[in-house]
Design a protein around this motif. Structure first.
Motif, mmCIF file in Angstrom:
data_model
loop_
_atom_site.group_PDB
_atom_site.id
_atom_site.type_symbol
_atom_site.label_atom_id
_atom_site.label_comp_id
_atom_site.label_asym_id
_atom_site.label_seq_id
_atom_site.Cartn_x
_atom_site.Cartn_y
_atom_site.Cartn_z
ATOM 1 N N CYS A 338 0.838 -1.190 0.000
ATOM 2 C CA CYS A 338 0.000 0.000 0.000
ATOM 3 C C CYS A 338 0.880 1.250 0.000
ATOM 4 N N CYS A 341 0.198 3.037 3.729
ATOM 5 C CA CYS A 341 0.626 2.480 5.013
ATOM 6 C C CYS A 341 1.818 1.529 4.890
ATOM 7 N N CYS A 363 -5.869 -2.358 -0.178
ATOM 8 C CA CYS A 363 -5.311 -2.391 1.172
ATOM 9 C C CYS A 363 -6.397 -2.831 2.148
ATOM 10 N N CYS A 372 -5.576 2.126 8.004
ATOM 11 C CA CYS A 372 -5.167 2.821 6.782
ATOM 12 C C CYS A 372 -6.390 3.539 6.215
HETATM 13 ZN ZN ZN Z 1 -2.821 0.864 3.436
#
Ligand code: ZN
Ligand code: ZN
Length: 592
Positions: A338, A341, A363, A372
């Motif tokens: 991601c 994050c 994600c 996130c």
């Molecule tokens: Zn993420």
């Protein structure tokens, strides 16, 4: 280097011996040493000898290796100077030796301590430097004298030759047996028990074979009109019903006989013995020894072949390489992360308006203490990322690696390394055979000369090789040529190459960014179709890698600190030696 001390050999019953601090070392590697003495026996003999020498019992410490430690393994000196696996107890012993807490090391025989010239040299060198003595077979090896050194060299060479010979013999024998449909190891398993070593025969256990057939049936067809079960479901059902599948092996008690582990079910499903075959080193050989009488009295396989093959196909489908729980097996699962994050993306099936199903990266870290927001990332079709990697990224990686290789003269070094490795292998071989051969014709003084000469040649080669290996920077990067046909490689191999080329591959909200293991960015922006635009395909596509985007892509990370944190958490081993700005370059500019 410290000056080596000249030491007179230890004498039996010398009253001074009572003050010496003694370590006893015992080792038994079970694989090839069935007939050698057990560790207890070795220790007992050493203790007897210790009495004869007059060592005080209070001054003796014992180091007993766990089973399977090999005599050509080194010890961990805390600085990683020795390659390969380390012997744990030897490492502890050598720490005491290094700190000056040991005066004498006792072993039952020298081959308990070293089975290789390299290990023997390294150990005895430290002993000489530190003034530590070695006692083997009840006498002082006198590692501080030329005679003792020569003896150690011959012992090491002879032990090595013996070991090579024996393991080669065993390997050849096992292969020979397997090719003839014979068992190359103990064939006992659920449903079969060995009739005894050397009999090459098994007793079928009908009750257990019924369980085996039921496992295959449940896995492929199901039972009583229900659909097929997964491995976990089968294990749970057996536990509920009190069915036991654990087989106690020799010298090994079953710890939890009432538990059924998924690994046990998997072991049953992958055991080709139930299909009348014996597996040896990954190859399968048909054997009649594993056939059992069927209803009509004729011999047949435990499980019908079609059922066995169906189970194997189902197993292949459910095996996910790499981390679990990231969705279907895929080229980039556990590599794609991601962009917000820094944690791995999972794959998700997405049903589209026209009824077709597409796989996308997304994600999934929405809960927990660091949720996130997904603001810094976009969901993207897995297929698109794949073809982008093949068409745009891998040619670029190839070009970059090619340039790296030529600029550092890596090709030349690699060639040099191969040549040195070959020479060293030859030299080691020569050292073993020559010494053993010459020991029958030369006297000990002449032989000591030859031994020293051979050893010095080898040590020079070893030093040279270590030097070249150091010069070949980051040896873990793939060779450029390997990346040429990425698309045609098996999935696992392609994945491995990508993993070695990329530190991470991030989906940001602006586009895809890859960081290579040699520290360059490759970025490609997303191309979004305008609103209201109708298409069968995905509206979000990936452009080719763009040099301008690659220069500015650090700004695509909405929260670089979080990204670095996620990365450190997700792949700690790879991140350990990297500073934050080496994980994401933008942090470097802030720091500077
Ligand atoms: Zn993420
Ligand atoms: Zn258990």
């Amino acid at each position: 280097m410290r000056k080596e001390r000249e030491l007179a050999p230890l004498q039996w019953g010398d009253p001074m011996n009572a003050t010496l601090r003694v370590a006893i070392y015992a080792r038994k590697s079970t694989a090839t040493e069935g007939k050698s003495h057990s560790c207890e026996e070795q220790i007992e003999r050493c203790l007897q000898d210790a009495k004869s020498f007059g060592f005080a019992e209070a001054n003796i410490v014992v180091f007993e290796e766990p089973e399977g430690q090999k005599g050509d393994w080194y010890w961990d000196d805390g600085r990683g100077r020795h390659d390969g696996p380390c012997r744990p107890e030897l490492s502890k012993l050598m720490r005491l030796v290094e700190s000056g807490d040991i005066d004498v090391v006792m072993v039952y025989k020298a081959d308990r301590f070293y089975r290789d010239n390299g290990v023997a040299d390294a150990l005895l060198k430290r002993f000489r430097e530190l003034g530590v003595r070695l006692i083997a077979q009840g006498r002082d090896v006198e590692v501080h004298s030329a005679r003792g050194l020569y003896q150690a060299a011959v012992d090491g060479a002879a032990a090595r030759q013996w070991r090579d010979q024996i393991s080669e013999d065993i390997r050849r024998d096992h292969r020979f047996k397997a090719e003839r449909g014979m068992f190359s190891r103990n064939p006992s398993c659920l449903g079969f028990r060995s009739k005894g070593r050397g009999t090459q025969a098994v007793d079928p256990i009908p009750d257990e074979l019924e369980i085996v057939r039921r496992v295959f049936g449940l896995f492929v067809h199901g039972e009583n009109g229900e659909g097929p079960l997964g491995i976990t479901a089968i294990a749970n059902r057996f536990m509920d019903e009190g069915v036991r599948v654990a087989v106690s092996a020799k010298n090994h008690r079953v710890k939890h006989p009432d538990k059924v582990h998924t690994s046990q079910i998997r072991t049953i499903l992958t055991n080709c013995m139930y299909a009348g075959r014996w597996r040896h080193l990954g190859r399968e050989f048909e054997t009649e020894r594993l056939l059992v009488p069927g209803f009509d009295g004729e011999l047949e396989t435990v499980v019908p072949l079609a059922l066995y093959e169906a189970a194997q196909r189902k197993l292949e489908r459910s095996t996910v390489p790499g981390r679990k729980g990231l969705g279907l097996a895929h080229l980039l699962t556990s590599i794609a992360v991601c962009g917000e994050c820094g944690r791995p993306l999972r794959t998700q099936q997405r049903k589209r308006g026209d009824g077709t199903v597409r796989l996308q990266f997304i994600c999934s870290h929405l809960r927990g203490d660091r949720p996130c927001s997904r603001k810094g990332t976009r969901a993207i079709q897995v297929e698109l990322v794949d073809s982008w990697v093949f068409e745009h990224l891998s040619p670029l990686l190839w070009a970059q690696l090619k340039q790296l290789e030529s600029s550092t003269g890596r090709d030349g070094l690699l060639e040099k390394k191969t040549a040195l490795e070959r020479k060293l292998a030859e030299q080691r071989e020569r050292e073993s055979t020559e010494l053993v051969r010459l020991s029958t014709v030369l006297d000990s003084v002449q032989l000591a000369g030859v031994a020293t000469e051979l050893r010095e040649e080898r040590i020079a080669l070893e030093a040279n090789l270590a030097d070249v290996s150091r010069q070949i920077a980051t040896p873990n990067q793939p060779d450029a040529s390997e990346l040429l046909d990425l698309r045609d490689l098996p999935l696992a191999k392609a994945k491995e190459l990508i993993r070695r080329s990329l530190l991470w591959l991030a989906m940001t909200h602006r586009g895809v960014v890859a960081m290579t293991t040699w520290g360059t960015y490759c970025a490609a922006p997303f191309v979004e179709a305008p609103k209201g635009y109708k298409t069968q395909e995905s509206k979000r596509r990936i452009a080719p890698v763009c040099p301008v985007a690659s220069l500015g892509c650090a700004s695509w990370f909405v929260n670089p600190d979080e990204f670095v944190r996620g990365q450190r958490e997700y792949q700690p081993a790879r991140m350990r030696n990297l500073a934050d700005h080496e994980v994401v370059h933008t942090l470097w500019r802030e720091a500077a």
